[in-house]
Design a protein around this motif. Structure first.
Motif, PDB file in Angstrom:
ATOM      1  N   THR A 115      11.501  75.660   9.277  1.00  0.00           N
ATOM      2  CA  THR A 115      11.537  77.048   8.810  1.00  0.00           C
ATOM      3  C   THR A 115      12.399  77.906   9.719  1.00  0.00           C
ATOM      4  O   THR A 115      13.224  78.706   9.255  1.00  0.00           O
ATOM      5  CB  THR A 115      10.114  77.630   8.750  1.00  0.00           C
ATOM      6  OG1 THR A 115       9.335  76.881   7.817  1.00  0.00           O
ATOM      7  CG2 THR A 115      10.140  79.090   8.328  1.00  0.00           C
TER       8      THR A 115
ATOM      9  N   TYR B 203       0.565  76.653  20.784  1.00  0.00           N
ATOM     10  CA  TYR B 203       1.416  76.612  19.591  1.00  0.00           C
ATOM     11  C   TYR B 203       1.783  78.023  19.131  1.00  0.00           C
ATOM     12  O   TYR B 203       1.912  78.284  17.940  1.00  0.00           O
ATOM     13  CB  TYR B 203       0.715  75.837  18.478  1.00  0.00           C
ATOM     14  CG  TYR B 203       0.743  74.341  18.694  1.00  0.00           C
ATOM     15  CD1 TYR B 203       1.675  73.537  18.050  1.00  0.00           C
ATOM     16  CD2 TYR B 203      -0.150  73.733  19.570  1.00  0.00           C
ATOM     17  CE1 TYR B 203       1.713  72.164  18.265  1.00  0.00           C
ATOM     18  CE2 TYR B 203      -0.121  72.365  19.801  1.00  0.00           C
ATOM     19  CZ  TYR B 203       0.810  71.585  19.142  1.00  0.00           C
ATOM     20  OH  TYR B 203       0.846  70.225  19.372  1.00  0.00           O
TER      21      TYR B 203
ATOM     22  N   ASP C 162       4.536  78.706  16.442  1.00  0.00           N
ATOM     23  CA  ASP C 162       4.208  78.640  15.019  1.00  0.00           C
ATOM     24  C   ASP C 162       3.918  80.038  14.478  1.00  0.00           C
ATOM     25  O   ASP C 162       4.360  80.405  13.384  1.00  0.00           O
ATOM     26  CB  ASP C 162       2.988  77.742  14.790  1.00  0.00           C
ATOM     27  CG  ASP C 162       3.300  76.258  14.945  1.00  0.00           C
ATOM     28  OD1 ASP C 162       4.470  75.915  15.211  1.00  0.00           O
ATOM     29  OD2 ASP C 162       2.370  75.441  14.820  1.00  0.00           O
ATOM     30  N   ARG C 163       3.169  80.825  15.236  1.00  0.00           N
ATOM     31  CA  ARG C 163       2.817  82.184  14.808  1.00  0.00           C
ATOM     32  C   ARG C 163       4.037  83.101  14.813  1.00  0.00           C
ATOM     33  O   ARG C 163       4.189  83.962  13.940  1.00  0.00           O
ATOM     34  CB  ARG C 163       1.742  82.753  15.731  1.00  0.00           C
ATOM     35  CG  ARG C 163       0.460  81.950  15.774  1.00  0.00           C
ATOM     36  CD  ARG C 163      -0.206  81.854  14.415  1.00  0.00           C
ATOM     37  NE  ARG C 163      -1.547  81.299  14.523  1.00  0.00           N
ATOM     38  CZ  ARG C 163      -2.340  81.066  13.473  1.00  0.00           C
ATOM     39  NH1 ARG C 163      -1.913  81.322  12.255  1.00  0.00           N
ATOM     40  NH2 ARG C 163      -3.551  80.563  13.654  1.00  0.00           N
TER      41      ARG C 163
ATOM     42  N   MET D 161       5.458  72.840  18.637  1.00  0.00           N
ATOM     43  CA  MET D 161       5.544  73.392  17.287  1.00  0.00           C
ATOM     44  C   MET D 161       5.354  72.285  16.263  1.00  0.00           C
ATOM     45  O   MET D 161       5.529  71.098  16.556  1.00  0.00           O
ATOM     46  CB  MET D 161       6.898  74.076  17.069  1.00  0.00           C
ATOM     47  CG  MET D 161       8.087  73.126  17.060  1.00  0.00           C
ATOM     48  SD  MET D 161       9.685  73.975  16.869  1.00  0.00           S
ATOM     49  CE  MET D 161       9.931  74.612  18.529  1.00  0.00           C
ATOM     50  N   SER D 162       5.011  72.686  15.051  1.00  0.00           N
ATOM     51  CA  SER D 162       4.913  71.735  13.950  1.00  0.00           C
ATOM     52  C   SER D 162       6.300  71.469  13.375  1.00  0.00           C
ATOM     53  O   SER D 162       7.245  72.237  13.596  1.00  0.00           O
ATOM     54  CB  SER D 162       3.997  72.289  12.856  1.00  0.00           C
ATOM     55  OG  SER D 162       4.604  73.415  12.241  1.00  0.00           O
TER      56      SER D 162
ATOM     57  N   GLU E 100       6.031  82.424  11.727  1.00  0.00           N
ATOM     58  CA  GLU E 100       5.346  82.940  10.543  1.00  0.00           C
ATOM     59  C   GLU E 100       5.621  84.423  10.330  1.00  0.00           C
ATOM     60  O   GLU E 100       5.688  84.891   9.188  1.00  0.00           O
ATOM     61  CB  GLU E 100       3.828  82.752  10.684  1.00  0.00           C
ATOM     62  CG  GLU E 100       3.327  81.339  10.502  1.00  0.00           C
ATOM     63  CD  GLU E 100       1.826  81.251  10.739  1.00  0.00           C
ATOM     64  OE1 GLU E 100       1.192  82.323  10.940  1.00  0.00           O
ATOM     65  OE2 GLU E 100       1.283  80.141  10.730  1.00  0.00           O
TER      66      GLU E 100
ATOM     67  N   THR F  84       7.303  74.376  11.182  1.00  0.00           N
ATOM     68  CA  THR F  84       7.825  75.510  11.953  1.00  0.00           C
ATOM     69  C   THR F  84       9.260  75.250  12.386  1.00  0.00           C
ATOM     70  O   THR F  84      10.123  76.130  12.289  1.00  0.00           O
ATOM     71  CB  THR F  84       6.942  75.751  13.186  1.00  0.00           C
ATOM     72  OG1 THR F  84       5.653  76.197  12.761  1.00  0.00           O
ATOM     73  CG2 THR F  84       7.556  76.802  14.106  1.00  0.00           C
TER      74      THR F  84
END
Length: 257
Positions: free
Chosen positions: A168, A137, A140-141, A161-162, A144, A165
């Motif tokens: 965003t 994942y 995701d980072r 990914m979530s 961020e 994410t």
């Protein structure tokens, strides 16, 4: 990577297998995650200063990434081919994997004028420990930590990914002209993405979607015009669509099953 760090030569485009490799299961033609911290940021202060200056003009980055499979004993692999636990040594901890994903974000943030981003993941079916999941994942980072304010072209392959994410990242991609998503696995739902494609990306000129999966199931595109639709012989609905021009911004109708 270490050569780029020490040379200081300006980098306008960096492709590590992402464009030059046909992604197939088990190919392992990728940049190992575990090599990023040392290869990119393991030098002296002067090296890091040169590296930052070198990436300033970079407009395009393409990376195919994978777990850091290291210390392979090929002789032992042949002797124990039926016992895969002898073949690979994975990152031993979540902390190491977290440093790897953090270093990737730092690398991407060295490119303030980035216009093209191509990220691919070479999947291996390992037990999902905390460290393995952290790298799986990684996107995701990235979301961020990275802004990508000038991004115009984006291609993602086999990325997990979530839903948070997903939303965003694409809410901020108002300047996209080219989007290519293949084998995307979403923890959550994808409806928000399809709304954004037709309402928040006024310059989108090319759209390719293939093999998208959400928590609700596999995503199909049942109402695409024949010219835009690629059907598979044994499937009644398509898992892929390709659109160009103003058609890329037309609402996407999906079916989940």
């Amino acid at each position: 990577m270490s050569a780029l760090r020490s040379s200081g030569l300006p980098i306008r485009s960096l492709d590590a297998f992402a464009d030059g490799y046909s992604h197939t299961y088990g190919g392992r033609c990728s940049f190992p995650f575990g090599e990023i911290p040392e290869a990119v940021f393991g030098g002296s202060t002067a090296d890091l200063t040169r590296l930052a200056a070198a990436f300033q003009p970079c407009k395009k980055i393409g990376l195919s990434l994978a777990h850091h499979i290291h210390k392979i004993d090929f002789l032992r692999t042949q002797e124990h081919s039926s016992r895969p636990e002898y073949d690979f040594e994975l990152p031993p901890s979540y902390e190491e994997a977290r440093e790897n994903t953090r270093s990737l974000a730092r690398l991407l943030n060295l490119c303030p004028t980035l216009e093209e981003l191509h990220l691919a993941w070479e999947y291996d079916d390992f037990e999902e420990t905390a460290g393995v999941r952290e790298e799986l994942y990684f996107f995701d980072r990235v979301v961020e930590s990275c802004q990508f304010q000038g991004l115009k072209k984006c291609a993602l392959y086999d990325i997990r990914m979530s839903e948070a994410t997903l939303m965003t990242f694409f809410r901020q991609r108002t300047r996209l002209v080219h989007l290519d998503l293949e084998l995307i696995h979403i923890d959550g739902h994808s409806d928000g993405l399809f709304r954004l494609l037709s309402t928040a990306m006024p310059e989108l000129n090319y759209l390719r979607l293939q093999y998208l999966y959400s928590s609700s199931g596999t995503i199909y595109f049942p109402h695409e015009p024949r010219d835009n639709l690629v059907r598979f012989p044994l499937s009644r609905s398509a898992q892929r669509l390709i659109r160009r021009g103003v058609d890329a911004r037309r609402p996407v109708i999906t079916k989940i099953r």
